[in-house]
Design a protein around this motif. Structure first.
Motif, mmCIF file in Angstrom:
data_model
loop_
_atom_site.group_PDB
_atom_site.id
_atom_site.type_symbol
_atom_site.label_atom_id
_atom_site.label_comp_id
_atom_site.label_asym_id
_atom_site.label_seq_id
_atom_site.Cartn_x
_atom_site.Cartn_y
_atom_site.Cartn_z
ATOM 1 N N SER A 1 7.359 -4.095 -0.652
ATOM 2 C CA SER A 1 7.496 -2.995 0.306
ATOM 3 C C SER A 1 6.261 -2.881 1.195
ATOM 4 C CB SER A 1 7.765 -1.685 -0.431
ATOM 5 O OG SER A 1 6.772 -1.444 -1.413
ATOM 6 N N LEU A 2 5.064 -3.021 0.600
ATOM 7 C CA LEU A 2 3.850 -2.958 1.422
ATOM 8 C C LEU A 2 3.814 -4.100 2.420
ATOM 9 C CD1 LEU A 2 1.098 -1.801 2.171
ATOM 10 C CD2 LEU A 2 0.101 -3.118 0.285
ATOM 11 N N ALA A 3 4.193 -5.300 2.003
ATOM 12 C CA ALA A 3 4.205 -6.446 2.919
ATOM 13 C C ALA A 3 5.130 -6.187 4.097
ATOM 14 C CB ALA A 3 4.643 -7.700 2.164
ATOM 15 N N THR A 4 6.281 -5.594 3.842
ATOM 16 C CA THR A 4 7.232 -5.315 4.925
ATOM 17 C C THR A 4 6.686 -4.267 5.878
ATOM 18 O OG1 THR A 4 9.006 -5.774 3.326
ATOM 19 C CG2 THR A 4 9.644 -4.787 5.422
ATOM 20 N N VAL A 5 6.020 -3.258 5.319
ATOM 21 C CA VAL A 5 5.415 -2.217 6.163
ATOM 22 C C VAL A 5 4.336 -2.818 7.071
ATOM 23 C CG1 VAL A 5 3.928 -0.173 6.111
ATOM 24 C CG2 VAL A 5 5.932 -0.301 4.628
ATOM 25 N N LEU A 6 3.486 -3.658 6.515
ATOM 26 C CA LEU A 6 2.417 -4.278 7.311
ATOM 27 C C LEU A 6 2.991 -5.229 8.351
ATOM 28 C CD1 LEU A 6 -0.201 -5.024 4.502
ATOM 29 C CD2 LEU A 6 -0.112 -3.065 6.060
ATOM 30 N N TRP A 7 4.019 -5.954 7.994
ATOM 31 C CA TRP A 7 4.676 -6.866 8.939
ATOM 32 C C TRP A 7 5.276 -6.088 10.098
ATOM 33 C CZ3 TRP A 7 9.235 -10.610 7.287
ATOM 34 C CH2 TRP A 7 9.478 -11.508 8.354
ATOM 35 N N ALA A 8 5.952 -4.976 9.769
ATOM 36 C CA ALA A 8 6.531 -4.143 10.827
ATOM 37 C C ALA A 8 5.434 -3.626 11.758
ATOM 38 C CB ALA A 8 7.305 -2.981 10.213
ATOM 39 N N GLY A 9 4.295 -3.211 11.171
ATOM 40 C CA GLY A 9 3.194 -2.721 11.999
ATOM 41 C C GLY A 9 2.658 -3.779 12.934
ATOM 42 N N SER A 10 2.629 -5.038 12.493
ATOM 43 C CA SER A 10 2.145 -6.120 13.352
ATOM 44 C C SER A 10 3.079 -6.358 14.537
ATOM 45 C CB SER A 10 1.995 -7.411 12.541
ATOM 46 O OG SER A 10 3.255 -7.986 12.248
ATOM 47 N N ARG A 11 4.316 -5.908 14.410
ATOM 48 C CA ARG A 11 5.295 -6.032 15.492
ATOM 49 C C ARG A 11 5.395 -4.765 16.338
ATOM 50 N NH1 ARG A 11 10.700 -8.830 13.075
ATOM 51 N NH2 ARG A 11 11.287 -8.371 15.232
ATOM 52 N N GLY A 12 4.491 -3.811 16.085
ATOM 53 C CA GLY A 12 4.490 -2.576 16.859
ATOM 54 C C GLY A 12 5.570 -1.603 16.445
ATOM 55 N N ARG A 13 6.027 -1.681 15.191
ATOM 56 C CA ARG A 13 7.081 -0.794 14.703
ATOM 57 C C ARG A 13 6.633 -0.127 13.406
ATOM 58 N NH1 ARG A 13 8.364 -1.373 19.100
ATOM 59 N NH2 ARG A 13 10.395 -1.923 20.019
ATOM 60 N N ARG A 14 7.292 0.976 13.062
ATOM 61 C CA ARG A 14 6.929 1.739 11.865
ATOM 62 C C ARG A 14 8.024 1.648 10.816
ATOM 63 N NH1 ARG A 14 7.772 6.353 13.527
ATOM 64 N NH2 ARG A 14 9.453 7.012 12.138
ATOM 65 N N ALA A 15 7.609 1.276 9.611
ATOM 66 C CA ALA A 15 8.467 1.383 8.436
ATOM 67 C C ALA A 15 7.730 2.260 7.437
ATOM 68 C CB ALA A 15 8.760 0.010 7.838
ATOM 69 N N ASP A 16 8.408 3.219 6.861
ATOM 70 C CA ASP A 16 7.760 4.177 5.965
ATOM 71 C C ASP A 16 7.716 3.639 4.539
ATOM 72 O OD1 ASP A 16 7.418 6.096 8.031
ATOM 73 O OD2 ASP A 16 9.518 6.675 7.813
ATOM 74 N N TRP A 17 6.537 3.729 3.920
ATOM 75 C CA TRP A 17 6.349 3.286 2.535
ATOM 76 C C TRP A 17 6.689 4.446 1.620
ATOM 77 C CZ3 TRP A 17 1.114 1.544 -0.026
ATOM 78 C CH2 TRP A 17 1.396 0.625 -1.046
ATOM 79 N N CYS A 18 7.662 4.266 0.749
ATOM 80 C CA CYS A 18 8.173 5.355 -0.081
ATOM 81 C C CYS A 18 8.033 5.017 -1.566
ATOM 82 C CB CYS A 18 9.642 5.622 0.235
ATOM 83 S SG CYS A 18 9.968 5.945 1.984
ATOM 84 N N PHE A 19 7.885 6.074 -2.374
ATOM 85 C CA PHE A 19 7.740 5.918 -3.816
ATOM 86 C C PHE A 19 8.722 6.840 -4.518
ATOM 87 C CE2 PHE A 19 3.524 5.800 -1.738
ATOM 88 C CZ PHE A 19 3.269 4.444 -1.862
ATOM 89 N N GLY A 20 9.199 6.395 -5.683
ATOM 90 C CA GLY A 20 10.123 7.222 -6.436
ATOM 91 C C GLY A 20 10.129 6.848 -7.899
ATOM 92 N N VAL A 21 10.844 7.645 -8.684
ATOM 93 C CA VAL A 21 10.925 7.418 -10.121
ATOM 94 C C VAL A 21 12.347 7.640 -10.606
ATOM 95 C CG1 VAL A 21 8.531 8.063 -10.598
ATOM 96 C CG2 VAL A 21 10.316 9.824 -10.625
ATOM 97 N N LEU A 22 12.644 7.045 -11.765
ATOM 98 C CA LEU A 22 13.832 7.353 -12.552
ATOM 99 C C LEU A 22 13.346 7.888 -13.895
ATOM 100 C CD1 LEU A 22 16.336 4.380 -12.062
ATOM 101 C CD2 LEU A 22 16.553 6.712 -11.205
ATOM 102 N N PRO A 23 13.975 8.943 -14.405
ATOM 103 C CA PRO A 23 13.526 9.495 -15.691
ATOM 104 C C PRO A 23 14.175 8.807 -16.891
ATOM 105 C CG PRO A 23 15.196 10.899 -14.729
ATOM 106 C CD PRO A 23 14.972 9.773 -13.735
ATOM 107 N N ASP A 24 13.606 9.091 -18.062
ATOM 108 C CA ASP A 24 14.201 8.726 -19.373
ATOM 109 C C ASP A 24 14.520 7.252 -19.534
ATOM 110 O OD1 ASP A 24 14.062 11.437 -20.026
ATOM 111 O OD2 ASP A 24 16.069 11.808 -19.234
ATOM 112 N N PRO A 25 13.578 6.354 -19.718
ATOM 113 C CA PRO A 25 12.135 6.575 -19.543
ATOM 114 C C PRO A 25 11.764 6.489 -18.071
ATOM 115 C CG PRO A 25 12.533 4.314 -20.177
ATOM 116 C CD PRO A 25 13.878 4.984 -20.184
ATOM 117 N N TYR A 26 10.617 7.008 -17.727
ATOM 118 C CA TYR A 26 10.204 7.011 -16.330
ATOM 119 C C TYR A 26 9.923 5.592 -15.843
ATOM 120 C CZ TYR A 26 9.892 12.062 -15.993
ATOM 121 O OH TYR A 26 10.202 13.390 -15.943
#
Length: 227
Positions: free
Chosen positions: A174-199
């Motif tokens: 995901s970070l690589a894609t965000v940085l690649w998008a930035g090099s092309r003058g575009r924005r991709a948002d880096w997002c984080f999430g979880v699933l519970p039980d177990p996390y």
């Protein structure tokens, strides 16, 4: 910056961008954190817990709050420890798993492989806050990447992950894609999430308000920045 996800039944998940560490608090811990993060004191937290758990003796509530304060102080989430230095309790901060990527078959492009290598190096060499800062700067004041292009880029980076000799999980992809998008003058948002039980922790990108996935992924609960 701290990301959080609150659930009245399961508790609270905190991700500290400065360290990249994820911490899980039970429901009483969530109440305590809510009071402290909004400017309340240790006594305010004890009062809030007493209102929610009237059957629990006050001495135990104070001991639990002091133990949590010490734990939060040790990991840098609060500036001071509890009065008297109560001994910290084990098990307050729980590790979470990060799923490894299973990219689509095929040979990746050179740029995808290059940005994956850069992202992996940044995450290994520098504190997580550096990677987070780079991701924010990559898309600052830039138009959003269109979802179709984002899917193609994420798929190409996922293919590169299959050839990559080091660790290449969702965080690196995901970070690589965000940085690649930035090099092309575009924005991709880096997002984080979880699933519970177990996390289980997951990272992905969003483009144009759309979640970009590279396969059959469960619906992770997105962590939101702490105001």
């Amino acid at each position: 910056m701290i990301y959080q996800l609150a659930d009245d039944e399961r508790g609270l998940v905190l991700v500290d961008v400065r360290t990249g560490e994820c911490h899980v608090l039970n429901p009483p811990g969530m109440v305590t954190w809510s009071v402290l993060s909004s400017g309340g004191t240790r006594d305010d937290a004890v009062s809030a817990l007493a209102s929610r758990y009237p059957a629990v003796p006050g001495e135990r509530l104070r001991a639990d709050v002091d133990a949590l304060l010490d734990d939060l102080h040790q990991v840098g989430l609060v500036p001071v420890a509890a009065p008297g230095g109560a001994p910290p309790r084990a098990g307050r901060a729980q590790p979470v798993d990060v799923p490894m990527a299973a990219g689509p078959p095929g040979r990746p492009g050179v740029r995808a492989a290059l940005f994956l290598a850069v992202a992996a190096a940044v995450l290994v060499v520098f504190p997580f806050k550096v990677a987070h800062r780079l991701a924010l700067r990559a898309g600052r004041n830039r138009p959003a990447l269109d979802p179709a292009t984002a899917r193609r880029m994420a798929a190409d980076v996922s293919r590169a992950a299959g050839w990559f000799p080091g660790r290449a999980a969702c965080l690196q992809i995901s970070l690589a894609t965000v940085l690649w998008a930035g090099s092309r003058g575009r924005r991709a948002d880096w997002c984080f999430g979880v699933l519970p039980d177990p996390y289980t922790f997951h990272a992905w990108i969003e483009a144009g308000g759309e979640r970009i996935t590279t396969g059959d992924e469960p619906s992770y609960h997105r962590l939101r920045p702490l105001p």
